[in-house]
Design a protein around this motif. Sequence first.
Motif, short mmCIF file in Angstrom:
data_model
loop_
_atom_site.label_atom_id
_atom_site.label_comp_id
_atom_site.label_asym_id
_atom_site.label_seq_id
_atom_site.Cartn_x
_atom_site.Cartn_y
_atom_site.Cartn_z
N ARG A 255 18.92 -9.01 -18.11
CA ARG A 255 17.78 -9.85 -19.15
C ARG A 255 18.41 -10.93 -19.75
NH1 ARG A 255 14.57 -4.39 -22.15
NH2 ARG A 255 13.26 -3.95 -19.54
N ASP A 256 19.31 -10.47 -20.48
CA ASP A 256 19.94 -11.57 -21.14
C ASP A 256 20.69 -12.77 -19.88
OD1 ASP A 256 20.31 -12.98 -24.03
OD2 ASP A 256 22.54 -12.60 -23.35
N CYS A 257 21.26 -12.68 -19.52
CA CYS A 257 21.67 -13.18 -18.63
C CYS A 257 20.91 -14.05 -17.67
CB CYS A 257 22.57 -12.50 -17.15
SG CYS A 257 23.72 -11.44 -18.25
N ILE A 258 19.13 -13.84 -17.42
CA ILE A 258 18.49 -14.51 -16.66
C ILE A 258 18.25 -15.40 -18.32
CG2 ILE A 258 16.32 -14.12 -15.98
CD1 ILE A 258 17.17 -11.42 -14.99
N ALA A 259 18.00 -14.92 -19.46
CA ALA A 259 17.62 -15.36 -20.36
C ALA A 259 18.33 -16.61 -20.81
CB ALA A 259 17.86 -14.35 -21.68
N MET A 260 19.67 -16.67 -20.54
CA MET A 260 20.56 -17.78 -20.57
C MET A 260 20.32 -18.79 -19.03
SD MET A 260 24.14 -16.10 -22.23
CE MET A 260 24.20 -14.57 -20.99
N MET A 261 19.84 -17.81 -18.34
CA MET A 261 20.31 -19.07 -17.11
C MET A 261 18.85 -20.37 -17.46
SD MET A 261 20.61 -16.18 -14.11
CE MET A 261 20.93 -17.22 -12.62
N ARG A 262 17.87 -19.32 -17.98
CA ARG A 262 17.31 -20.19 -18.11
C ARG A 262 16.70 -21.28 -19.09
NH1 ARG A 262 13.01 -18.19 -15.00
NH2 ARG A 262 12.77 -15.84 -14.15
N GLU A 263 17.33 -20.43 -20.38
CA GLU A 263 18.00 -21.49 -21.67
C GLU A 263 18.28 -23.09 -21.08
OE1 GLU A 263 19.89 -19.46 -24.26
OE2 GLU A 263 18.59 -17.48 -25.11
N VAL A 264 19.48 -22.74 -20.28
CA VAL A 264 20.09 -24.32 -19.74
C VAL A 264 18.75 -25.13 -18.63
CG1 VAL A 264 21.69 -23.55 -20.59
CG2 VAL A 264 21.24 -23.45 -17.98
N GLU A 265 17.80 -24.68 -17.91
CA GLU A 265 17.10 -25.32 -16.91
C GLU A 265 16.71 -26.73 -17.90
OE1 GLU A 265 15.00 -22.10 -14.88
OE2 GLU A 265 14.07 -22.26 -16.36
N LEU A 317 23.43 -0.16 -7.95
CA LEU A 317 23.11 -1.26 -8.18
C LEU A 317 23.07 -2.55 -9.27
CD1 LEU A 317 21.27 -3.83 -7.08
CD2 LEU A 317 19.33 -1.90 -7.94
N ALA A 318 22.74 -0.87 -9.69
CA ALA A 318 23.00 -1.46 -11.74
C ALA A 318 24.70 -2.19 -12.31
CB ALA A 318 22.35 -0.27 -12.37
N GLY A 319 25.66 -1.75 -11.51
CA GLY A 319 26.69 -2.46 -12.20
C GLY A 319 26.78 -3.58 -11.19
N GLU A 320 26.44 -3.39 -10.16
CA GLU A 320 26.93 -4.86 -8.86
C GLU A 320 25.33 -6.01 -9.25
OE1 GLU A 320 28.23 -3.37 -5.01
OE2 GLU A 320 26.08 -3.51 -4.93
N ALA A 321 24.32 -5.46 -9.85
CA ALA A 321 23.52 -6.44 -10.38
C ALA A 321 24.20 -7.23 -11.66
CB ALA A 321 22.20 -6.37 -10.44
N SER A 322 24.72 -6.10 -12.81
CA SER A 322 25.19 -6.86 -13.88
C SER A 322 26.22 -7.13 -14.12
CB SER A 322 25.50 -5.10 -14.97
OG SER A 322 24.76 -4.52 -14.96
N VAL A 323 27.33 -7.50 -12.78
CA VAL A 323 28.06 -8.61 -12.66
C VAL A 323 27.28 -9.56 -11.86
CG1 VAL A 323 30.28 -9.25 -11.32
CG2 VAL A 323 29.91 -6.65 -12.99
N ALA A 324 27.16 -9.60 -10.92
CA ALA A 324 26.38 -11.06 -10.34
C ALA A 324 25.00 -11.63 -11.25
CB ALA A 324 24.89 -10.62 -9.20
N ALA A 325 24.61 -11.11 -12.37
CA ALA A 325 24.38 -11.75 -13.12
C ALA A 325 24.64 -13.00 -14.47
CB ALA A 325 23.42 -10.93 -14.18
N ALA A 326 25.74 -11.65 -15.10
CA ALA A 326 26.64 -13.01 -15.77
C ALA A 326 27.62 -13.91 -14.93
CB ALA A 326 27.60 -11.37 -16.35
N HIS A 327 28.09 -13.85 -13.71
CA HIS A 327 28.20 -14.13 -13.03
C HIS A 327 27.52 -15.88 -12.86
CE1 HIS A 327 30.83 -16.31 -9.72
NE2 HIS A 327 29.66 -16.61 -8.99
N ASN A 328 26.83 -15.46 -12.87
CA ASN A 328 25.95 -16.85 -12.70
C ASN A 328 25.08 -17.49 -13.73
OD1 ASN A 328 25.65 -17.44 -9.50
ND2 ASN A 328 25.68 -14.72 -9.70
N ALA A 329 25.21 -16.66 -14.93
CA ALA A 329 24.80 -16.85 -16.10
C ALA A 329 26.06 -18.58 -16.33
CB ALA A 329 24.51 -16.17 -17.26
N MET A 330 27.02 -17.48 -16.34
CA MET A 330 28.11 -18.33 -16.78
C MET A 330 28.66 -19.76 -15.86
SD MET A 330 30.94 -18.63 -18.36
CE MET A 330 31.47 -17.39 -18.57
N LEU A 331 28.27 -19.33 -14.66
CA LEU A 331 27.86 -20.65 -13.92
C LEU A 331 26.59 -21.46 -14.27
CD1 LEU A 331 28.81 -19.95 -10.12
CD2 LEU A 331 30.28 -20.02 -11.91
#
Length: 373
Positions: A255-265, A317-331
Motif C-alpha cells: 500500500r505504501d509503495c503504491i502511495a509513493m508511486m502516486r506521490e511523484v505522479e 504472492l505476498a513476498g513477490e509482490a512486496s519486492v515488485a512494489a518496492a522495486h517499482n516505487a524506487m524506479l
Amino acid sequence: MSLTAVTALSPHDLSASDLDPGAALAEIGKIAVTDLSAWTRAIDEGTYPATLLHRFADAGAFRLHLGEGHRLGAAIEGMSRISEVCTSSAFMAWCQNTLVWYLINSENAAAKAKYLAAAATGHVLGGTALSNPMKSFFGIETLKLKGTRVEGGYSVKGILPWVSNLGPGHFFGAIFALEGGEPVMALIDCADPAVTLKPCEPFLSMDGTGTYGVQVRDLFVPDDMVLAHEAMPFVKKMRAGFILLQAGMAIGLIRDCIAMMREVEGPLGHVNRFLDVQPDAMAETLAVLESEVNALAQTPLDTSPDYWRRVVAARLLAGEASVAAAHNAMLHCGARGYVRASRCQRRLREAYFVAIVTPATKQLKLMLEQLPA
C-alpha cells in the motif's frame, strides 16, 4: 493490571470484552501514523520499540483473532496498518500475534490459563522460533533444539541463530527434537538463567526487532509450558494461520509503495509513464492478494490439501509482490527515493525481508512442488 490479574482472565473473558474490531483497527492506524511515524528511523537504526508495542496491545492489536471464528482477517488488517508505516514494527506485531495464535490453538489448558491473556494483552511480549522447525519439516535443516523427558517436563538444549521480538522478560514458542519420541512444542522463558540472548550481526533491515541468537543450556521446561507434546499434528493445525498472518506485513508495505508511486505522479509522471509497472497495475495485484488472503482467513483451521496449497501460493504472492512494489516505487521516485532519509529505500530493504523470512520464496516454491496438484 498485574500479570497475575491478567492470567486470571480466561479466553472467554477476553473475547467477551466487547473489543470492536473497527474501533480497534482505527486506533491501531492512528497510533501508526502518529507515534510510530516518529519512531521509524530509530527503529530502522536498531531501537526496539517496547513502548509502542504496548500501545498497540492496549488498542487490541494482539487479540483481534481471539474468540469464536478466529477473526484472523482483522488481525491481518491490524498488522497491515502498522506495516503501512513500518514493516519492522509489523514483523514484531506478527511475532506477538503468532505467539497468541500458538496459545489459542494449544490443547494444554494449563498453558492457556497461564499465558494466553498475558500475551494477548501485551503484558508478556515475545515471538516465535519456528524458522528452523519449518525448514526441518521440509528437509532443509535439522532441529537445532534437543530435549529429554524428565519428571514434570523436559530438559532442553541447543542454539537458535535468529529469534525475534525478544528481550530479557520475553517468551517464545519453540520446537525441540525429543530423544526417543516425537518433537515437542513449548514456550521458553528468556528470563530463565539457562537461556542466553546473544546480539546478532547488523542486518540490512530489521535491526530494531529484538532479534537475537538464543543459546539454551539444560533448560527445564515444565509441562504447563508445553503447547503440544506431539508437535507435528499441532503444526499442521495452526500452520495456515502462522503463514496467513505474515500477509499483513506485505499488504501494508505494498500500500505504501503504491502511495509513493502516486506521490511523484505530479513532478515525474511525464517520464514515469514510460516505466513498465504503473501504480494502477500494482494496485490490481494488491487487490488480488487481499481478496485471496481475506477469503483464506475465514477458515484458518482447514487442513485440506487444496486449502493448504492456496495458503502457500498466497504467501508466495505476498513476498513477490512486496519486492515488485518496492522495486517499482524506487524506479518511480528516482534519486529522491535513493537518499538515506527516504522511506523508499527503507521499503526496498524491508520488502526483501518479506521475501526471505521463513517460509522464504525458495521454500514456498519447494513446498508447492511437493504438494499434490
